[in-house]
Design a protein around this motif. Structure first.
Motif, PDB file in Angstrom:
ATOM      1  N   ARG A 157      -6.738   0.929  -4.624  1.00  0.00           N
ATOM      2  CA  ARG A 157      -6.618   2.338  -4.252  1.00  0.00           C
ATOM      3  C   ARG A 157      -5.777   3.042  -5.320  1.00  0.00           C
ATOM      4  N   ASP A 158      -6.344   4.055  -5.963  1.00  0.00           N
ATOM      5  CA  ASP A 158      -5.631   4.822  -6.987  1.00  0.00           C
ATOM      6  C   ASP A 158      -5.159   6.154  -6.418  1.00  0.00           C
ATOM      7  N   PHE A 159      -4.161   6.735  -7.083  1.00  0.00           N
ATOM      8  CA  PHE A 159      -3.549   7.965  -6.594  1.00  0.00           C
ATOM      9  C   PHE A 159      -3.450   8.985  -7.728  1.00  0.00           C
ATOM     10  N   LYS A 160      -3.054  10.196  -7.367  1.00  0.00           N
ATOM     11  CA  LYS A 160      -2.918  11.259  -8.358  1.00  0.00           C
ATOM     12  C   LYS A 160      -1.517  11.322  -8.948  1.00  0.00           C
ATOM     13  N   SER A 161      -0.555  10.691  -8.268  1.00  0.00           N
ATOM     14  CA  SER A 161       0.826  10.720  -8.748  1.00  0.00           C
ATOM     15  C   SER A 161       1.615   9.583  -8.115  1.00  0.00           C
ATOM     16  N   ASN A 162       2.796   9.303  -8.689  1.00  0.00           N
ATOM     17  CA  ASN A 162       3.674   8.291  -8.115  1.00  0.00           C
ATOM     18  C   ASN A 162       4.172   8.712  -6.737  1.00  0.00           C
ATOM     19  N   GLU A 163       4.403  10.002  -6.568  1.00  0.00           N
ATOM     20  CA  GLU A 163       4.879  10.499  -5.281  1.00  0.00           C
ATOM     21  C   GLU A 163       3.857  10.223  -4.182  1.00  0.00           C
ATOM     22  N   GLU A 164       2.588  10.465  -4.495  1.00  0.00           N
ATOM     23  CA  GLU A 164       1.532  10.220  -3.514  1.00  0.00           C
ATOM     24  C   GLU A 164       1.436   8.730  -3.190  1.00  0.00           C
ATOM     25  N   CYS A 165       1.584   7.898  -4.218  1.00  0.00           N
ATOM     26  CA  CYS A 165       1.518   6.451  -4.018  1.00  0.00           C
ATOM     27  C   CYS A 165       2.675   5.964  -3.155  1.00  0.00           C
ATOM     28  N   ARG A 166       3.889   6.418  -3.461  1.00  0.00           N
ATOM     29  CA  ARG A 166       5.061   5.977  -2.700  1.00  0.00           C
ATOM     30  C   ARG A 166       4.982   6.439  -1.246  1.00  0.00           C
ATOM     31  N   THR A 167       4.450   7.637  -1.034  1.00  0.00           N
ATOM     32  CA  THR A 167       4.289   8.140   0.333  1.00  0.00           C
ATOM     33  C   THR A 167       3.331   7.257   1.116  1.00  0.00           C
ATOM     34  N   PHE A 168       2.248   6.842   0.460  1.00  0.00           N
ATOM     35  CA  PHE A 168       1.269   5.972   1.112  1.00  0.00           C
ATOM     36  C   PHE A 168       1.890   4.628   1.466  1.00  0.00           C
ATOM     37  N   VAL A 169       2.614   4.034   0.511  1.00  0.00           N
ATOM     38  CA  VAL A 169       3.243   2.732   0.749  1.00  0.00           C
ATOM     39  C   VAL A 169       4.290   2.836   1.857  1.00  0.00           C
ATOM     40  N   ALA A 170       5.054   3.932   1.852  1.00  0.00           N
ATOM     41  CA  ALA A 170       6.076   4.124   2.879  1.00  0.00           C
ATOM     42  C   ALA A 170       5.444   4.241   4.261  1.00  0.00           C
ATOM     43  N   SER A 171       4.275   4.872   4.333  1.00  0.00           N
ATOM     44  CA  SER A 171       3.598   5.011   5.623  1.00  0.00           C
ATOM     45  C   SER A 171       3.159   3.656   6.158  1.00  0.00           C
ATOM     46  N   LEU A 172       2.783   2.751   5.257  1.00  0.00           N
ATOM     47  CA  LEU A 172       2.416   1.400   5.685  1.00  0.00           C
ATOM     48  C   LEU A 172       3.633   0.676   6.237  1.00  0.00           C
ATOM     49  N   GLY A 173       4.780   0.879   5.578  1.00  0.00           N
ATOM     50  CA  GLY A 173       6.010   0.239   6.030  1.00  0.00           C
ATOM     51  C   GLY A 173       6.450   0.732   7.389  1.00  0.00           C
ATOM     52  N   SER A 174       6.289   2.039   7.641  1.00  0.00           N
ATOM     53  CA  SER A 174       6.695   2.592   8.936  1.00  0.00           C
ATOM     54  C   SER A 174       5.797   2.083  10.049  1.00  0.00           C
ATOM     55  N   ASP A 175       4.516   1.881   9.736  1.00  0.00           N
ATOM     56  CA  ASP A 175       3.597   1.333  10.738  1.00  0.00           C
ATOM     57  C   ASP A 175       4.000  -0.084  11.119  1.00  0.00           C
ATOM     58  N   GLU A 176       4.419  -0.871  10.112  1.00  0.00           N
ATOM     59  CA  GLU A 176       4.824  -2.246  10.385  1.00  0.00           C
ATOM     60  C   GLU A 176       6.098  -2.288  11.211  1.00  0.00           C
ATOM     61  N   GLU A 177       7.022  -1.343  10.940  1.00  0.00           N
ATOM     62  CA  GLU A 177       8.277  -1.309  11.687  1.00  0.00           C
ATOM     63  C   GLU A 177       8.031  -0.967  13.148  1.00  0.00           C
ATOM     64  N   GLU A 178       7.048  -0.086  13.388  1.00  0.00           N
ATOM     65  CA  GLU A 178       6.741   0.283  14.763  1.00  0.00           C
ATOM     66  C   GLU A 178       6.165  -0.895  15.529  1.00  0.00           C
ATOM     67  N   SER A 179       5.341  -1.692  14.840  1.00  0.00           N
ATOM     68  CA  SER A 179       4.718  -2.825  15.517  1.00  0.00           C
ATOM     69  C   SER A 179       5.699  -3.971  15.727  1.00  0.00           C
ATOM     70  N   SER A 180       6.645  -4.125  14.792  1.00  0.00           N
ATOM     71  CA  SER A 180       7.631  -5.198  14.909  1.00  0.00           C
ATOM     72  C   SER A 180       8.833  -4.869  14.043  1.00  0.00           C
TER      73      SER A 180
END
Length: 237
Positions: A157-180
């Motif tokens: 998955r490619d992005f338009k900027s580092n900010e967009e990429c970091r936001t995407f990765v952070a959203s994955l981390g928050s989903d994992e924290e909610e599940s466990s």
């Protein structure tokens, strides 16, 4: 390999002999140019027998690579930022927009102390002085791209900027924290990812007791109770 690094594999994990993945790959007779570039962009270091390589040994390694016909690899590993992901800290007056952006140093031009760099997200090719760059290694939180596994297939998955990429990765981390909140298997997953990384490059096992020894199963002692005799008085006829 990117998938393993994104999932916690240590880019500087050591082989049984104490050499890092980068060093072992350079000594391999096969030409692993793309693998070496990838490792460098993730912050891989040259480690031999558990110690960082010296400048003298690095020069000898460069000469060895050149004599084996791997001139491009020799050029990359001989310079400080060759193959590294970098952040532009200073730019020509007409390109102030480049400051803070990331690129990959593709080639070092020693005579002018410049690097030929490729900008991330735009693929623009520039020549910048070494003093205008600083290392910004890829990390699972700041990778610049993302690789995920869907239906047993790796998809980038490619992005338009580092900010967009970091936001995407952070959203994955928050989903994992909610599940466990605490993942008891996180450390084991990271170690397995590192083992898979070495295996992918054919570099053997991890160093350390956790990877070189098998888990021992303790046998429970057998029950020592006596068998009951079938008692009872004989019936009179």
């Amino acid at each position: 390999m990117s998938y393993l690094l994104l999932n916690g594999a240590d880019v500087n994990i050591l082989s049984v002999g104490g050499d890092s993945v980068l060093t072992s790959t350079c000594f391999d007779q096969a030409n692993h140019l793309e693998a070496i570039r990838l490792l460098l962009s993730w912050g891989a270091e040259h480690i031999i027998k558990g110690e960082l390589i010296t400048k003298e040994r690095k020069l000898a390694l460069r000469q060895e690579m050149s004599s084996n016909g791997h001139v491009e690899i020799a050029n990359i590993i001989s310079s400080e930022l060759g193959g590294r992901r970098c952040e532009i800290v200073s730019a020509p007056k007409t390109r102030d927009d480049l400051v803070g952006k990331t690129c990959v140093a593709e080639e070092y031009v020693e005579i002018s102390d410049h690097y030929r760099v490729t900008m991330e997200f735009t693929n623009e090719v520039l020549r910048l002085g070494a003093n205008k760059l600083k290392r910004r290694d890829r990390t699972p939180q700041d990778p610049g791209y993302y690789v995920e596994c869907k239906n047993n297939r790796l998809i980038r998955r490619d992005f338009k900027s580092n900010e967009e990429c970091r936001t995407f990765v952070a959203s994955l981390g928050s989903d994992e924290e909610e599940s466990s909140e605490v993942d008891p298997g996180a450390e084991a997953k990271a170690e397995q990812a590192a083992a898979d990384l070495l295996s992918e490059l054919g570099l053997g096992d991890l160093e350390g007791p956790s990877s070189s020894s098998a888990l021992k199963m303790e046998k429970e002692p057998a029950a020592s109770g006596k068998k009951k005799k079938r008692g009872g008085k004989k019936k009179r006829r």
